[in-house]
Design a protein around this motif. Structure first.
Motif, PDB file in Angstrom:
ATOM      1  N   ALA A  35       0.839  -1.201   0.000  1.00 24.70           N
ATOM      2  CA  ALA A  35       0.000   0.000   0.000  1.00 24.70           C
ATOM      3  C   ALA A  35       0.874   1.250   0.000  1.00 24.70           C
ATOM      4  N   ALA A  36       1.956   1.227   0.767  1.00 23.93           N
ATOM      5  CA  ALA A  36       2.860   2.377   0.805  1.00 23.93           C
ATOM      6  C   ALA A  36       3.555   2.570  -0.542  1.00 23.93           C
ATOM      7  N   GLY A  37       3.971   1.473  -1.158  1.00 23.52           N
ATOM      8  CA  GLY A  37       4.625   1.558  -2.464  1.00 23.52           C
ATOM      9  C   GLY A  37       3.693   2.140  -3.515  1.00 23.52           C
ATOM     10  N   ALA A  38       2.452   1.671  -3.534  1.00 24.35           N
ATOM     11  CA  ALA A  38       1.478   2.163  -4.514  1.00 24.35           C
ATOM     12  C   ALA A  38       1.158   3.633  -4.270  1.00 24.35           C
ATOM     13  N   ALA A  39       1.036   4.015  -3.014  1.00 24.22           N
ATOM     14  CA  ALA A  39       0.727   5.421  -2.701  1.00 24.22           C
ATOM     15  C   ALA A  39       1.866   6.337  -3.143  1.00 24.22           C
ATOM     16  N   ALA A  40       3.098   5.846  -3.005  1.00 23.95           N
ATOM     17  CA  ALA A  40       4.248   6.666  -3.393  1.00 23.95           C
ATOM     18  C   ALA A  40       4.382   6.756  -4.912  1.00 23.95           C
ATOM     19  N   ALA A  41       4.154   5.618  -5.588  1.00 23.49           N
ATOM     20  CA  ALA A  41       4.403   5.570  -7.035  1.00 23.49           C
ATOM     21  C   ALA A  41       3.226   6.090  -7.854  1.00 23.49           C
ATOM     22  N   TRP A  42       2.018   5.821  -7.397  1.00 23.91           N
ATOM     23  CA  TRP A  42       0.843   6.137  -8.215  1.00 23.91           C
ATOM     24  C   TRP A  42      -0.232   6.812  -7.371  1.00 23.91           C
ATOM     25  N   PRO A  43       0.048   8.007  -6.850  1.00 20.87           N
ATOM     26  CA  PRO A  43      -0.907   8.693  -5.965  1.00 20.87           C
ATOM     27  C   PRO A  43      -2.213   9.039  -6.668  1.00 20.87           C
ATOM     28  N   GLN A  44      -2.218   9.004  -8.008  1.00 17.33           N
ATOM     29  CA  GLN A  44      -3.435   9.333  -8.752  1.00 17.33           C
ATOM     30  C   GLN A  44      -4.447   8.182  -8.760  1.00 17.33           C
ATOM     31  N   ALA A  45      -4.041   6.991  -8.308  1.00 16.92           N
ATOM     32  CA  ALA A  45      -4.943   5.831  -8.345  1.00 16.92           C
ATOM     33  C   ALA A  45      -6.029   5.972  -7.276  1.00 16.92           C
ATOM     34  N   GLU A  46      -7.054   5.141  -7.427  1.00  9.78           N
ATOM     35  CA  GLU A  46      -8.188   5.165  -6.497  1.00  9.78           C
ATOM     36  C   GLU A  46      -7.711   4.817  -5.077  1.00  9.78           C
ATOM     37  N   PRO A  47      -7.999   5.671  -4.078  1.00  9.46           N
ATOM     38  CA  PRO A  47      -7.460   5.445  -2.720  1.00  9.46           C
ATOM     39  C   PRO A  47      -7.818   4.078  -2.134  1.00  9.46           C
ATOM     40  N   GLU A  48      -9.047   3.628  -2.378  1.00 12.12           N
ATOM     41  CA  GLU A  48      -9.441   2.335  -1.805  1.00 12.12           C
ATOM     42  C   GLU A  48      -8.585   1.204  -2.375  1.00 12.12           C
ATOM     43  N   ARG A  49      -8.305   1.297  -3.670  1.00 16.75           N
ATOM     44  CA  ARG A  49      -7.463   0.266  -4.290  1.00 16.75           C
ATOM     45  C   ARG A  49      -6.016   0.373  -3.833  1.00 16.75           C
ATOM     46  N   ILE A  50      -5.544   1.610  -3.636  1.00 20.15           N
ATOM     47  CA  ILE A  50      -4.177   1.767  -3.118  1.00 20.15           C
ATOM     48  C   ILE A  50      -4.058   1.048  -1.772  1.00 20.15           C
ATOM     49  N   GLY A  51      -5.095   1.161  -0.952  1.00 15.19           N
ATOM     50  CA  GLY A  51      -5.079   0.502   0.357  1.00 15.19           C
ATOM     51  C   GLY A  51      -5.006  -1.013   0.264  1.00 15.19           C
ATOM     52  N   LEU A  52      -5.481  -1.556  -0.864  1.00 13.71           N
ATOM     53  CA  LEU A  52      -5.473  -3.013  -1.055  1.00 13.71           C
ATOM     54  C   LEU A  52      -4.307  -3.491  -1.925  1.00 13.71           C
ATOM     55  N   ALA A  53      -3.468  -2.560  -2.343  1.00  8.89           N
ATOM     56  CA  ALA A  53      -2.405  -2.914  -3.285  1.00  8.89           C
ATOM     57  C   ALA A  53      -1.414  -3.914  -2.687  1.00  8.89           C
ATOM     58  N   GLY A  54      -1.177  -3.834  -1.379  1.00  8.29           N
ATOM     59  CA  GLY A  54      -0.260  -4.771  -0.756  1.00  8.29           C
ATOM     60  C   GLY A  54      -0.812  -6.188  -0.750  1.00  8.29           C
ATOM     61  N   LYS A  55      -2.110  -6.305  -0.517  1.00 14.79           N
ATOM     62  CA  LYS A  55      -2.740  -7.633  -0.569  1.00 14.79           C
ATOM     63  C   LYS A  55      -2.652  -8.192  -1.989  1.00 14.79           C
ATOM     64  N   ARG A  56      -2.917  -7.308  -2.968  1.00 24.02           N
ATOM     65  CA  ARG A  56      -2.833  -7.728  -4.365  1.00 24.02           C
ATOM     66  C   ARG A  56      -1.403  -8.172  -4.702  1.00 24.02           C
ATOM     67  N   PHE A  57      -0.429  -7.396  -4.252  1.00 21.15           N
ATOM     68  CA  PHE A  57       0.976  -7.718  -4.516  1.00 21.15           C
ATOM     69  C   PHE A  57       1.324  -9.082  -3.914  1.00 21.15           C
ATOM     70  N   ARG A  58       0.868  -9.317  -2.685  1.00 23.75           N
ATOM     71  CA  ARG A  58       1.183 -10.598  -2.052  1.00 23.75           C
ATOM     72  C   ARG A  58       0.434 -11.748  -2.712  1.00 23.75           C
ATOM     73  N   ASP A  59      -0.845 -11.508  -3.060  1.00 22.05           N
ATOM     74  CA  ASP A  59      -1.635 -12.578  -3.671  1.00 22.05           C
ATOM     75  C   ASP A  59      -1.044 -13.026  -5.008  1.00 22.05           C
ATOM     76  N   ASP A  60      -0.421 -12.095  -5.737  1.00 21.02           N
ATOM     77  CA  ASP A  60       0.333 -12.459  -6.949  1.00 21.02           C
ATOM     78  C   ASP A  60      -0.515 -13.312  -7.903  1.00 21.02           C
ATOM     79  N   PRO A  61      -1.650 -12.743  -8.407  1.00 21.27           N
ATOM     80  CA  PRO A  61      -2.577 -13.575  -9.189  1.00 21.27           C
ATOM     81  C   PRO A  61      -1.994 -14.131 -10.486  1.00 21.27           C
ATOM     82  N   GLU A  62      -0.924 -13.533 -10.990  1.00 14.98           N
ATOM     83  CA  GLU A  62      -0.314 -14.055 -12.223  1.00 14.98           C
ATOM     84  C   GLU A  62       0.739 -15.133 -11.937  1.00 14.98           C
ATOM     85  N   GLY A  63       1.010 -15.406 -10.669  1.00 20.15           N
ATOM     86  CA  GLY A  63       1.894 -16.526 -10.318  1.00 20.15           C
ATOM     87  C   GLY A  63       3.369 -16.298 -10.601  1.00 20.15           C
ATOM     88  N   HIS A  64       3.821 -15.066 -10.501  1.00 21.69           N
ATOM     89  CA  HIS A  64       5.236 -14.802 -10.784  1.00 21.69           C
ATOM     90  C   HIS A  64       6.152 -15.423  -9.725  1.00 21.69           C
TER      91      HIS A  64
END
Ligand SMILES: [Mg+2]
Length: 250
Positions: A35-64
């Motif tokens: 969430a901190a990384g997304a807020a720093a890099a892309w402050p223009q994004a939707e705030p609610e999604r920025i708050g969930l960006a860390g969960k998304r990063f960890r979930d890694d839906p593309e399986g990298h």
């Protein structure tokens, strides 16, 4: 020939432990850091999604991360691919130039938030006090793992630290488990393994001939976990404080 698990735990003379979300609360740190990384890099994004960006990063839906553990990607490339996935999910089209901003904020917050679970040190010390050799086996990278262990006060606790990049292959590949056993000077048949994930940890260790226990810290997930693991004779534990008891046959 040792008996089937979980009775086989009484035969165990060495224990390998997973690191992330087993010894260290990596999940919570990743959620905050992403969430901190997304807020720093892309402050223009939707705030609610920025708050969930860390969960998304960890979930890694593309399986990298899974591709990295199979030896198909380098650690840095794996992280960049996950950053790109999060950026596209946030609706950021040209993210490449801001990946460094994401990572700088991410790494700072990640290390600030990182904590060992309260039962981690006591588990390792208790096992070693009874003559059981203890090693770590993680799919993370060596440098990153050293930093995480130092940050959480767990550096130097175990005989060996085996990481995906130094092994050349990651869990659940049996070769990763067998090389960690070799470094610990312990045969797989008398080596226990504890980790928080089903396929890379519990099933992987069982398939490699080790004696696994599946660590499920969330009480809400314990019943389902017992159902799944019970078919394979794999014990489910709620905390690392149960590991010395497994080895003692209690
Ligand atoms: Mg883990």
């Amino acid at each position: 020939m040792p008996p089937a698990t979980p009775a086989r735990w009484a035969w165990v003379r060495a224990v390998l432990l997973d690191v992330d979300d087993t010894l260290i609360d990596t999940r919570a740190a990743m959620h905050a850091a992403g969430a901190a990384g997304a807020a720093a890099a892309w402050p223009q994004a939707e705030p609610e999604r920025i708050g969930l960006a860390g969960k998304r990063f960890r979930d890694d839906p593309e399986g990298h991360f899974a591709a990295y553990t199979r030896g198909e990607m380098a650690f840095a490339a794996m992280r960049e691919a996950r950053i790109g996935e999060v950026a596209r999910w946030l609706g950021v089209p040209d993210w490449e130039g801001s990946a460094g901003v994401f990572l700088a904020a991410y790494d700072r917050v990640f290390m600030d938030c990182l904590r060992a679970f309260p039962d981690a040190r006591a588990c390792v010390e208790s096992l070693r006090a009874t003559g059981i050799a203890v090693g770590l086996l993680t799919n993370s990278g060596a440098d990153y793992t050293v930093a995480k262990l130092a940050r959480t006060g767990l550096a130097g606790l175990t005989e060996v630290v085996c990481t995906r990049d130094t092994l050349g292959i990651g869990k659940p590949d049996a070769r990763a488990f067998h090389e960690a056993c070799r470094q610990l000077d312990s045969a797989p048949e008398v080596t226990g393994y504890v980790g928080d994930e089903w396929v890379p940890d519990a099933r992987g260790a069982a398939d490699a001939g080790l004696t696994p226990a599946w660590l499920v810290r969330d009480p809400g997930s314990a019943d389902a976990a017992r159902g799944r693991a019970g078919e394979h004779g794999i014990p489910v534990i709620a905390g690392l404080d149960e590991v010395p008891g497994l080895c003692a046959g209690s």
